[in-house]
Scaffold this active site. Structure first.
Site, PDB file in Angstrom:
ATOM      1  N   HIS A   1       0.845  -1.191   0.000  1.00 17.67           N
ATOM      2  CA  HIS A   1       0.000   0.000   0.000  1.00 17.67           C
ATOM      3  C   HIS A   1       0.880   1.241   0.000  1.00 17.67           C
ATOM      4  O   HIS A   1       2.106   1.155  -0.051  1.00 17.67           O
ATOM      5  CB  HIS A   1      -1.009  -0.032   1.148  1.00 17.67           C
ATOM      6  CG  HIS A   1      -0.414  -0.085   2.532  1.00 17.67           C
ATOM      7  ND1 HIS A   1       0.419   0.896   3.018  1.00 17.67           N
ATOM      8  CD2 HIS A   1      -0.533  -0.993   3.524  1.00 17.67           C
ATOM      9  CE1 HIS A   1       0.763   0.596   4.257  1.00 17.67           C
ATOM     10  NE2 HIS A   1       0.214  -0.569   4.580  1.00 17.67           N
TER      11      HIS A   1
ATOM     12  N   HIS B   1       3.839   1.566   2.550  1.00 14.63           N
ATOM     13  CA  HIS B   1       5.062   0.836   2.173  1.00 14.63           C
ATOM     14  C   HIS B   1       5.790   1.585   1.054  1.00 14.63           C
ATOM     15  O   HIS B   1       7.009   1.678   1.043  1.00 14.63           O
ATOM     16  CB  HIS B   1       4.734  -0.565   1.635  1.00 14.63           C
ATOM     17  CG  HIS B   1       3.918  -1.417   2.567  1.00 14.63           C
ATOM     18  ND1 HIS B   1       2.815  -2.109   2.139  1.00 14.63           N
ATOM     19  CD2 HIS B   1       4.057  -1.700   3.879  1.00 14.63           C
ATOM     20  CE1 HIS B   1       2.302  -2.795   3.153  1.00 14.63           C
ATOM     21  NE2 HIS B   1       3.031  -2.558   4.218  1.00 14.63           N
TER      22      HIS B   1
ATOM     23  N   CYS C   1      -0.430  -7.905  20.579  1.00 10.72           N
ATOM     24  CA  CYS C   1      -1.264  -7.416  19.474  1.00 10.72           C
ATOM     25  C   CYS C   1      -0.822  -8.112  18.193  1.00 10.72           C
ATOM     26  O   CYS C   1       0.325  -7.959  17.757  1.00 10.72           O
ATOM     27  CB  CYS C   1      -1.155  -5.908  19.309  1.00 10.72           C
ATOM     28  SG  CYS C   1      -1.944  -5.348  17.781  1.00 10.72           S
TER      29      CYS C   1
ATOM     30  N   CYS D   1      -5.244  -1.745  21.070  1.00 11.36           N
ATOM     31  CA  CYS D   1      -4.028  -1.231  20.444  1.00 11.36           C
ATOM     32  C   CYS D   1      -4.424  -0.016  19.611  1.00 11.36           C
ATOM     33  O   CYS D   1      -5.302  -0.121  18.751  1.00 11.36           O
ATOM     34  CB  CYS D   1      -3.403  -2.296  19.547  1.00 11.36           C
ATOM     35  SG  CYS D   1      -2.255  -1.613  18.348  1.00 11.36           S
TER      36      CYS D   1
ATOM     37  N   HIS E   1      -4.107  -0.544  15.690  1.00 14.79           N
ATOM     38  CA  HIS E   1      -4.932  -1.517  14.978  1.00 14.79           C
ATOM     39  C   HIS E   1      -6.370  -1.587  15.467  1.00 14.79           C
ATOM     40  O   HIS E   1      -7.181  -2.298  14.889  1.00 14.79           O
ATOM     41  CB  HIS E   1      -4.275  -2.910  15.036  1.00 14.79           C
ATOM     42  CG  HIS E   1      -2.980  -2.938  14.291  1.00 14.79           C
ATOM     43  ND1 HIS E   1      -1.773  -2.682  14.888  1.00 14.79           N
ATOM     44  CD2 HIS E   1      -2.723  -3.129  12.975  1.00 14.79           C
ATOM     45  CE1 HIS E   1      -0.824  -2.732  13.971  1.00 14.79           C
ATOM     46  NE2 HIS E   1      -1.362  -2.997  12.816  1.00 14.79           N
TER      47      HIS E   1
ATOM     48  N   LYS F   1      -4.658   6.032  10.490  1.00 19.21           N
ATOM     49  CA  LYS F   1      -3.578   5.292   9.861  1.00 19.21           C
ATOM     50  C   LYS F   1      -4.171   4.348   8.808  1.00 19.21           C
ATOM     51  O   LYS F   1      -5.215   3.755   9.033  1.00 19.21           O
ATOM     52  CB  LYS F   1      -2.828   4.478  10.918  1.00 19.21           C
ATOM     53  CG  LYS F   1      -1.584   3.821  10.361  1.00 19.21           C
ATOM     54  CD  LYS F   1      -1.019   2.785  11.310  1.00 19.21           C
ATOM     55  CE  LYS F   1       0.029   1.958  10.595  1.00 19.21           C
ATOM     56  NZ  LYS F   1       0.396   0.754  11.293  1.00 19.21           N
TER      57      LYS F   1
ATOM     58  N   LYS G   1      -4.612  -2.527   6.645  1.00 23.81           N
ATOM     59  CA  LYS G   1      -5.562  -3.519   6.169  1.00 23.81           C
ATOM     60  C   LYS G   1      -6.633  -3.774   7.223  1.00 23.81           C
ATOM     61  O   LYS G   1      -7.820  -3.873   6.921  1.00 23.81           O
ATOM     62  CB  LYS G   1      -4.817  -4.811   5.861  1.00 23.81           C
ATOM     63  CG  LYS G   1      -5.570  -5.707   4.926  1.00 23.81           C
ATOM     64  CD  LYS G   1      -4.798  -6.984   4.702  1.00 23.81           C
ATOM     65  CE  LYS G   1      -5.717  -8.058   4.179  1.00 23.81           C
ATOM     66  NZ  LYS G   1      -5.179  -9.387   4.452  1.00 23.81           N
TER      67      LYS G   1
END
Ligand code: MSP
Length: 496
Positions: free
Chosen positions: A28, A31, A136, A153, A156, A304, A307
């Site tokens: 994505h 990266h 996590c 978390c 996430h 953020k 996925k």
């Protein structure tokens, strides 16, 4: 791709790494951002005639990958093969000039990891015990109570599982003080400053030993001294930075490029890179990386991109819409390197049209058209007659360019180049270049010289565009020589 052995045989130089990316997802924009940034630096250092080794790759073990494979009815190895290929393809589409792409499922990597584990066990840095803590799965990291917000978390948005297991632990607690010292005196440099402060604050509270093995997880490197356990994915992953240089796990025999001059990453993985990673190296008596640089996140609507949150922006879509160089430009210029930046399609389109179509593209077309009209009899430019005012502007641009690049302020470097583009536009207007006759060529020469400098500055950022500009100017790439006639080519960035 160059042969790795050729590069490794050359003299020591600049070794730069990106994180290796988890193959549970496709690449994505997050990266891509790190990888493009590393590519710009690798290209820049190569242009300075340094020996460069640029490493990237994929992180292919652990619970997260195991779960993703189950969910998509594949074996973990199948999933790794498929997704690792996608990362390679994306990097090819983004013109990433890496020297090696490491995969942690390579047998040589696995052998080296096992060799290291055996050494750490023998040296008693690894011992058996009971570990209890929050874990996590998104981060593949243990969390303390203080890390959680409302029990979840924050990265996430999931509740970590509580793990209580008999397994092997690594004596991380031993390394807190020495790491504080090395980070404080910049022997192990963490940039930017606020990230360094954050880590020093974390270290001040003291480090705890961490669990480094799991029995439940089967998709991982098995511990050589207890085959029932697989090693914690981060220990396996960190060693890529060594095995990516063809290291075999022997601390007495380090690769020529070691240690890394620069490791790039976002803040999500700073803590592990500033604690577990250097502690492993210290326990093996291996020199630490020189510098870690942390950049901000891309966020979508303030969150953020990930996925697990389902708000992922894919590089392929951007490349399809804007092309390779424009994608590289848009990503690096939309994000200030050390802060979080929010992006949206609307803003990307706006930026493409204003900076690339109307800005750079238009300037190149304008100057080349004028030059072809007036200069086709005389291709060579007399650099010695260069206007002093122009020379000063160009020199000051180069000065700022280098300062910003040394501080990894990519968007600032690009701003500097775009300032020169606007300066050149204004110069054309002021001098009314389109009215010049054949015996008033020096002003056109000036604009050609500015353009040649712009093309040179763009080389690491927009390599194909830079080459196209050089070609139109009739300049041989990497040479200062005007060797053929100026000629017009296709428009660089059509408006969208
Ligand atoms: N596999 C580990 C790293 C092991 S390195 C020894 C990992 N992989 S990851 O696929 O999750 O990628 C993390 C890295 O991707 C971040 O540190 C950052 O470089 C990049 N990005 C991921 N999401 C990002 C954004 N939303 N914005 C910018 N970059 C981010 O962690």
């Amino acid at each position: 791709m160059k042969k790795i052995s050729n590069i490794l045989n050359r003299k020591k130089g600049f070794y730069i790494t990106t994180p290796i990316y988890y193959v549970n997802s496709r690449p994505h924009l997050g990266h891509s951002y790190t990888t493009i940034a590393a590519d710009v630096l690798a290209r820049y250092h190569r242009l300075q005639k340094e020996k460069v080794f640029f490493l990237t790759g994929t992180d292919e073990h652990g619970a997260k990958i195991e779960k993703a494979a189950q969910e998509t009815n594949r074996t973990p190895q199948q999933l790794c093969n498929e997704n690792s290929k996608l990362f390679k393809k994306t990097w090819q589409n983004l013109n990433i000039s890496y020297d090696n792409f490491i995969r942690t499922t390579n047998s040589n990597h696995i052998k080296a990891v096992q060799r290291v584990l055996q050494i750490l066990y023998q040296k008693k840095f690894i011992y058996k015990g009971i570990y209890e803590g929050f874990y996590c799965l998104g981060c593949e990291q243990y969390k303390t109570k203080n890390d959680l917000i409302n029990g979840k978390c924050p990265d996430h948005q999931i509740k970590p599982e509580i793990v209580k297991e008999k397994n092997y632990l690594f004596k991380l607690s031993r390394f807190g003080n020495i790491l504080r010292k090395k980070i404080t005196n910049n022997e192990f440099e963490i940039k930017p400053e606020e990230r360094k402060r954050e880590i020093l604050g974390f270290l001040k509270k003291g480090l705890q030993d961490i669990s480094i093995s799991r029995q439940k997880i089967r998709w991982g490197v098995t511990l050589p001294f207890d085959k029932k356990h697989t090693v914690y994915v981060w220990l396996d992953a960190f060693l890529n930075y060594l095995t990516g240089l063809s290291w075999d796990g022997n601390p007495e025999n380090l690769p020529k490029f070691w240690p890394p001059n620069l490791q790039l990453m976002a803040k999500d993985i700073l803590r592990v890179h500033a604690t577990i990673w250097p502690a492993m190296l210290l326990s093996l008596n291996i020199p630490l990386p020189k510098k870690i640089f942390i950049h901000g996140y891309f966020t979508i609507d303030g969150q953020k991109m990930s996925k697990s949150l389902g708000n992922v922006f894919r590089p392929e879509e951007m490349i399809e819409k804007f092309g390779t160089d424009a994608t590289r430009y848009l990503l690096l210029s939309s994000c200030s390197f050390n802060k979080d930046s929010d992006i949206s399609w609307e803003r990307l389109f706006e930026k493409y049209n204003s900076d690339l179509a109307s800005g750079l593209g238009n300037l190149v077309a304008r100057i080349i058209t004028l030059a072809v009209k007036t200069k086709n009899q005389e291709p060579r430019i007399k650099i010695k007659d260069q206007n002093l005012e122009i020379k000063k502007v160009i020199q000051s641009s180069w000065r700022n360019y280098k300062i910003f690049l040394n501080e990894f302020k990519f968007s600032e470097v690009l701003k500097e180049i775009w300032k020169l583009i606007s300066f050149c536009d204004r110069y054309i207007e002021k001098e009314r270049l389109w009215e010049k006759s054949k015996n008033q060529l020096s002003a056109i020469d000036d604009s050609l010289i500015i353009l040649a400098n712009i093309a040179q500055m763009l080389q690491p950022f927009l390599p194909e565009t830079s080459e196209k500009i050089f070609r139109q100017l009739g300049i041989r790439l990497n040479g200062q020589e005007w060797c053929s006639k100026v000629r017009k080519e296709k428009i660089l960035f059509p408006r969208i």
